[in-house]
Design a protein around this motif. Structure first.
Motif, PDB file in Angstrom:
ATOM      1  N   MET A   1       0.828  -1.194   0.000  1.00 44.59           N
ATOM      2  CA  MET A   1       0.000   0.000   0.000  1.00 44.59           C
ATOM      3  C   MET A   1       0.873   1.259   0.000  1.00 44.59           C
ATOM      4  SD  MET A   1      -3.171  -0.772  -0.214  1.00 44.59           S
ATOM      5  CE  MET A   1      -4.063   0.644   0.310  1.00 44.59           C
ATOM      6  N   GLU A   2       1.984   1.180   0.710  1.00 45.22           N
ATOM      7  CA  GLU A   2       2.855   2.357   0.776  1.00 45.22           C
ATOM      8  C   GLU A   2       3.453   2.682  -0.589  1.00 45.22           C
ATOM      9  OE1 GLU A   2       3.898   5.694   2.477  1.00 45.22           O
ATOM     10  OE2 GLU A   2       2.752   4.155   3.522  1.00 45.22           O
ATOM     11  N   LYS A   3       3.812   1.651  -1.344  1.00 44.52           N
ATOM     12  CA  LYS A   3       4.354   1.887  -2.695  1.00 44.52           C
ATOM     13  C   LYS A   3       3.296   2.507  -3.589  1.00 44.52           C
ATOM     14  CE  LYS A   3       7.931  -1.597  -2.727  1.00 44.52           C
ATOM     15  NZ  LYS A   3       8.514  -2.750  -3.382  1.00 44.52           N
ATOM     16  N   MET A   4       2.060   2.023  -3.477  1.00 47.91           N
ATOM     17  CA  MET A   4       0.958   2.574  -4.270  1.00 47.91           C
ATOM     18  C   MET A   4       0.760   4.046  -3.911  1.00 47.91           C
ATOM     19  SD  MET A   4      -1.284   1.998  -6.600  1.00 47.91           S
ATOM     20  CE  MET A   4      -1.364   0.242  -6.688  1.00 47.91           C
ATOM     21  N   PHE A   5       0.775   4.349  -2.618  1.00 45.21           N
ATOM     22  CA  PHE A   5       0.616   5.732  -2.192  1.00 45.21           C
ATOM     23  C   PHE A   5       1.741   6.596  -2.752  1.00 45.21           C
ATOM     24  CE2 PHE A   5       1.693   9.232   0.634  1.00 45.21           C
ATOM     25  CZ  PHE A   5       0.510   9.950   0.586  1.00 45.21           C
ATOM     26  N   THR A   6       2.965   6.113  -2.707  1.00 49.72           N
ATOM     27  CA  THR A   6       4.118   6.877  -3.186  1.00 49.72           C
ATOM     28  C   THR A   6       3.974   7.220  -4.664  1.00 49.72           C
ATOM     29  OG1 THR A   6       5.545   5.835  -1.547  1.00 49.72           O
ATOM     30  CG2 THR A   6       6.636   6.862  -3.431  1.00 49.72           C
ATOM     31  N   VAL A   7       3.565   6.258  -5.459  1.00 47.59           N
ATOM     32  CA  VAL A   7       3.397   6.498  -6.897  1.00 47.59           C
ATOM     33  C   VAL A   7       2.296   7.526  -7.139  1.00 47.59           C
ATOM     34  CG1 VAL A   7       2.651   5.456  -9.071  1.00 47.59           C
ATOM     35  CG2 VAL A   7       4.267   4.249  -7.610  1.00 47.59           C
ATOM     36  N   ASP A  34     -10.344   2.350   5.426  1.00 47.34           N
ATOM     37  CA  ASP A  34      -9.404   2.773   6.470  1.00 47.34           C
ATOM     38  C   ASP A  34      -8.618   3.987   5.987  1.00 47.34           C
ATOM     39  OD1 ASP A  34      -7.222   1.793   4.817  1.00 47.34           O
ATOM     40  OD2 ASP A  34      -7.720  -0.204   5.545  1.00 47.34           O
ATOM     41  N   LEU A  35      -7.772   4.517   6.873  1.00 44.26           N
ATOM     42  CA  LEU A  35      -7.006   5.729   6.582  1.00 44.26           C
ATOM     43  C   LEU A  35      -6.018   5.537   5.431  1.00 44.26           C
ATOM     44  CD1 LEU A  35      -6.413   8.649   7.308  1.00 44.26           C
ATOM     45  CD2 LEU A  35      -4.761   7.832   8.989  1.00 44.26           C
ATOM     46  N   THR A  36      -5.412   4.368   5.351  1.00 46.01           N
ATOM     47  CA  THR A  36      -4.444   4.106   4.283  1.00 46.01           C
ATOM     48  C   THR A  36      -5.111   4.218   2.920  1.00 46.01           C
ATOM     49  OG1 THR A  36      -3.243   2.601   5.738  1.00 46.01           O
ATOM     50  CG2 THR A  36      -2.771   2.444   3.388  1.00 46.01           C
ATOM     51  N   TYR A  41      -7.250   7.093  -2.179  1.00 52.04           N
ATOM     52  CA  TYR A  41      -8.491   7.377  -2.909  1.00 52.04           C
ATOM     53  C   TYR A  41      -8.758   8.870  -3.026  1.00 52.04           C
ATOM     54  CZ  TYR A  41      -9.615   2.391  -2.270  1.00 52.04           C
ATOM     55  OH  TYR A  41      -9.607   1.031  -2.276  1.00 52.04           O
ATOM     56  N   ASP A  42      -8.416   9.629  -1.971  1.00 57.58           N
ATOM     57  CA  ASP A  42      -8.639  11.070  -1.990  1.00 57.58           C
ATOM     58  C   ASP A  42      -7.857  11.727  -3.133  1.00 57.58           C
ATOM     59  OD1 ASP A  42      -9.717  13.507  -0.808  1.00 57.58           O
ATOM     60  OD2 ASP A  42      -7.622  13.938  -0.268  1.00 57.58           O
ATOM     61  N   ARG A  43      -6.618  11.321  -3.306  1.00 59.39           N
ATOM     62  CA  ARG A  43      -5.788  11.880  -4.370  1.00 59.39           C
ATOM     63  C   ARG A  43      -6.299  11.458  -5.752  1.00 59.39           C
ATOM     64  NH1 ARG A  43      -3.209  11.779   0.158  1.00 59.39           N
ATOM     65  NH2 ARG A  43      -1.459  13.155   0.610  1.00 59.39           N
ATOM     66  N   ILE A  44      -6.731  10.219  -5.852  1.00 60.37           N
ATOM     67  CA  ILE A  44      -7.267   9.738  -7.126  1.00 60.37           C
ATOM     68  C   ILE A  44      -8.517  10.525  -7.498  1.00 60.37           C
ATOM     69  CG2 ILE A  44      -8.427   7.784  -8.232  1.00 60.37           C
ATOM     70  CD1 ILE A  44      -6.474   5.947  -6.712  1.00 60.37           C
ATOM     71  N   LEU A  45      -9.428  10.696  -6.546  1.00 65.77           N
ATOM     72  CA  LEU A  45     -10.676  11.412  -6.835  1.00 65.77           C
ATOM     73  C   LEU A  45     -10.435  12.872  -7.187  1.00 65.77           C
ATOM     74  CD1 LEU A  45     -13.016   9.883  -4.126  1.00 65.77           C
ATOM     75  CD2 LEU A  45     -13.173   9.581  -6.609  1.00 65.77           C
ATOM     76  N   GLU A  46      -9.397  13.472  -6.608  1.00 67.88           N
ATOM     77  CA  GLU A  46      -9.118  14.878  -6.907  1.00 67.88           C
ATOM     78  C   GLU A  46      -8.505  15.050  -8.298  1.00 67.88           C
ATOM     79  OE1 GLU A  46      -6.579  18.644  -5.223  1.00 67.88           O
ATOM     80  OE2 GLU A  46      -7.237  17.108  -3.814  1.00 67.88           O
ATOM     81  N   ARG A  47      -7.697  14.091  -8.732  1.00 71.41           N
ATOM     82  CA  ARG A  47      -6.961  14.238  -9.991  1.00 71.41           C
ATOM     83  C   ARG A  47      -7.616  13.524 -11.182  1.00 71.41           C
ATOM     84  NH1 ARG A  47      -3.975  17.794 -11.126  1.00 71.41           N
ATOM     85  NH2 ARG A  47      -2.524  16.571 -12.304  1.00 71.41           N
TER      86      ARG A  47
END
Length: 83
Positions: A1-7, A34-36, A41-47
């Motif tokens: 999950m952390e790698k996905m978030f980083t990308v 959850d928070l992770t 998802y928040d970044r995906i929905l914004e962009r």
């Protein structure tokens, strides 16, 4: 999950394009478990602009054809063994 978030976060911060494909429903993305997931998802929905592709599931259709063929083969083998 952390790698996905980083990308995703890297693309988000640099304002570079991002194309995401998922089997998740939009409602699942808007209500993360959850928070992770929420951070991603928040970044995906914004962009990204959601686009729904609907239609037949070709893999499911192919699986049913394969299962039917396997059943026929199994019945044939059962008949041969009874001989």
């Amino acid at each position: 999950m952390e790698k996905m978030f980083t990308v995703i976060d890297s693309r988000y911060r640099s304002r570079k394009p991002l194309i995401v494909t998922t089997n998740l429903k939009l409602e699942e993305i808007k209500n993360p478990p959850d928070l992770t997931h929420a951070r991603i998802y928040d970044r995906i929905l914004e962009r990204c602009a959601p686009v729904l592709f609907s239609g037949k599931n070709f893999r499911e259709e192919g699986a049913s054809v394969t299962k039917a063929a396997a059943r026929r083969e199994s019945k044939l083998c059962a008949r041969l063994w009874k001989i």
